[in-house]
Write a protein that holds these residues in place. Structure first.
Motif, PDB file in Angstrom:
ATOM      1  N   GLY A 100       6.028 -28.704  -6.598  1.00  0.00           N
ATOM      2  CA  GLY A 100       5.830 -27.461  -7.340  1.00  0.00           C
ATOM      3  C   GLY A 100       4.414 -27.191  -7.808  1.00  0.00           C
ATOM      4  N   GLY A 101       3.516 -28.167  -7.585  1.00  0.00           N
ATOM      5  CA  GLY A 101       2.124 -27.994  -8.010  1.00  0.00           C
ATOM      6  C   GLY A 101       2.007 -27.786  -9.521  1.00  0.00           C
ATOM      7  N   THR A 102       2.911 -28.444 -10.269  1.00  0.00           N
ATOM      8  CA  THR A 102       3.008 -28.173 -11.713  1.00  0.00           C
ATOM      9  C   THR A 102       1.842 -28.753 -12.522  1.00  0.00           C
ATOM     10  OG1 THR A 102       4.442 -30.125 -11.873  1.00  0.00           O
ATOM     11  CG2 THR A 102       5.523 -27.964 -11.731  1.00  0.00           C
TER      12      THR A 102
ATOM     13  N   ARG B 228      -0.937 -27.713 -12.477  1.00  0.00           N
ATOM     14  CA  ARG B 228      -1.783 -26.562 -12.884  1.00  0.00           C
ATOM     15  C   ARG B 228      -1.412 -26.043 -14.272  1.00  0.00           C
ATOM     16  NH1 ARG B 228       2.370 -24.539  -9.900  1.00  0.00           N
ATOM     17  NH2 ARG B 228       3.097 -22.377 -10.343  1.00  0.00           N
TER      18      ARG B 228
ATOM     19  N   HIS C 163      -9.438 -23.152  -3.448  1.00  0.00           N
ATOM     20  CA  HIS C 163      -8.214 -22.346  -3.565  1.00  0.00           C
ATOM     21  C   HIS C 163      -8.558 -20.861  -3.476  1.00  0.00           C
ATOM     22  CE1 HIS C 163      -3.870 -22.891  -5.246  1.00  0.00           C
ATOM     23  NE2 HIS C 163      -3.914 -22.318  -4.068  1.00  0.00           N
TER      24      HIS C 163
ATOM     25  N   SER D 248      -0.540 -23.456  -1.114  1.00  0.00           N
ATOM     26  CA  SER D 248       0.131 -23.693  -2.405  1.00  0.00           C
ATOM     27  C   SER D 248      -0.649 -24.760  -3.171  1.00  0.00           C
ATOM     28  CB  SER D 248       1.568 -24.181  -2.164  1.00  0.00           C
ATOM     29  OG  SER D 248       1.557 -25.478  -1.564  1.00  0.00           O
ATOM     30  N   SER D 249      -0.436 -24.799  -4.485  1.00  0.00           N
ATOM     31  CA  SER D 249      -1.126 -25.778  -5.335  1.00  0.00           C
ATOM     32  C   SER D 249      -0.751 -27.203  -4.922  1.00  0.00           C
ATOM     33  CB  SER D 249      -0.763 -25.539  -6.808  1.00  0.00           C
ATOM     34  OG  SER D 249      -1.088 -24.221  -7.181  1.00  0.00           O
TER      35      SER D 249
ATOM     36  N   ASP E  42       4.751 -23.387  -4.959  1.00  0.00           N
ATOM     37  CA  ASP E  42       4.515 -23.389  -6.405  1.00  0.00           C
ATOM     38  C   ASP E  42       5.802 -23.066  -7.168  1.00  0.00           C
ATOM     39  OD1 ASP E  42       1.045 -22.213  -6.820  1.00  0.00           O
ATOM     40  OD2 ASP E  42       1.949 -23.876  -5.688  1.00  0.00           O
ATOM     41  N   GLN E  43       6.047 -23.856  -8.208  1.00  0.00           N
ATOM     42  CA  GLN E  43       7.227 -23.633  -9.062  1.00  0.00           C
ATOM     43  C   GLN E  43       6.760 -23.174 -10.445  1.00  0.00           C
ATOM     44  OE1 GLN E  43      10.510 -23.975  -7.769  1.00  0.00           O
ATOM     45  NE2 GLN E  43       9.160 -23.960  -5.981  1.00  0.00           N
TER      46      GLN E  43
END
Ligand code: HEM
Ligand code: 7W1
Length: 287
Positions: free
Chosen positions: A62-64, A66, A90, A97-98, A126-127
């Protein structure tokens, strides 16, 4: 629950690799000329190391990282430097995606520091902020072997994979302001080697309390080891593996590549059509 990666789009991921690799090569002054390689490896590891196989939560999908809740996890102190390094990448490739970017950053860094090729698949999505895992899932350096074994079991790793992964501590250094540990870097801070294992076995280590009141191991050449590093030669099962990797860098490279790829893909199911990428280094492309 386990995430399903999205089918790979028609994108040129080698182009993203090359942009990251060129920036690592250009911005060589960071951290007293260690460069950004090590901290990019650590971001890939920390953004994946929140995985818990008991409930299939966390992991890189989820690239959380960030979001501030994860970015401000005390375990993540210092990784802002890697995040800031990747921001212009980016912006240049807004379609990535992250989660894909953070993991690709680590893969690029390992390969550009002359480490093993790491197979990498795309498709993380990304979530939202409410999916950020709780702080406290990343390891505490003051602990011993049984703690390390339990933590890496939670991540789905056995002894061989655990020792191989921690071999990344040949890279970079500790920083008082991040973790309370300090040490001039190891013998090869920005070249990926099996030096961590050779160092562990061959140097004479003494346990000191540093000026932040934190216990760490120091040797006569001015290198340091964390308590969790030293646990790898105190535990007889781990020690066998340290000896194997100290003797044979190729075996270390083979095991590290497999374990790092697995770490970056924990908790993700990839469609068969998402084939692993084996990126070429800048040198291999004469760039
Ligand atoms: C028992 C497991 C581990 C513990 C307790 C641990 C702990 C730490 C600590 C305290 C630092 C210093 C951070 C700072 O002060 O800036 C560090 C740095 C680092 N760690 Fe680990 N780590 C572990 C496993 C790993 C793994 C599995 C990897 C990658 C595969 C990794 C890669 C790195 C790298 C590359 C650095 C250097 C970062 C820099 O120079 O900025 N570590 N680690
Ligand atoms: C030589 C050595 C030992 N342990 C470390 C732990 C974290 C980061 C870097 C380390 C390092 N260069």
């Amino acid at each position: 629950g386990v995430h399903v990666a999205e089918k790979e789009a028609k994108r040129d991921y080698q182009e993203v690799y090359n942009a990251i690799a060129t920036k690592i090569r250009d911005e060589d002054e960071y951290d007293n000329y260690i460069g950004y390689g090590p901290v990019l490896v650590r971001l890939a590891w920390h953004s994946s190391g929140t995985f818990d196989r008991n409930d299939n939560s966390g992991g890189s999908f989820g690239g959380t990282y960030r979001f501030k809740k994860e970015m401000n996890d005390p375990s993540n102190k210092g990784l802002q430097n890697a995040f800031d390094f990747l921001r212009p990448i980016h912006e240049q490739f807004p379609w990535i995606s992250s989660g894909d970017l953070y993991t690709l950053g680590g893969v690029t860094a390992v390969q550009e520091m002359m480490g093993p090729k790491i197979p990498w698949r795309s498709g993380r999505v990304d979530q939202p902020e409410n999916t950020v895992p709780d702080n406290g899932r990343l390891p505490d350096a003051s602990q011993g072997a049984s703690y390390v074994r339990n933590l890496f079991d939670r991540l789905g790793f056995g002894d061989r994979e655990t020792v191989a992964l921690i071999g990344a501590h040949a890279l970079g250094k500790t920083h008082y302001e991040n973790s309370g540990y300090e040490g001039p870097w190891g013998p090869s801070p920005n070249v990926f080697t099996n030096d961590f294992f050779v160092n562990l076995l061959n140097a004479h280590w003494t346990l000191n309390t540093n000026k932040k009141g934190v216990k760490q191991w120091d040797n006569d050449q001015g290198h340091m080891m964390l308590p969790t590093d030293m646990a790898l030669v105190k535990d007889p099962k781990y020690r066998k593996l340290v000896e194997e990797y100290a003797k044979d860098q190729d075996v270390f490279f083979r095991d590290f590549s497999k374990a790092f790829a697995k770490l970056l893909e924990n908790n993700i199911k990839f469609p068969d059509q998402n084939k692993p990428h084996y990126f070429k280094t800048l040198d291999e492309q004469d760039l």
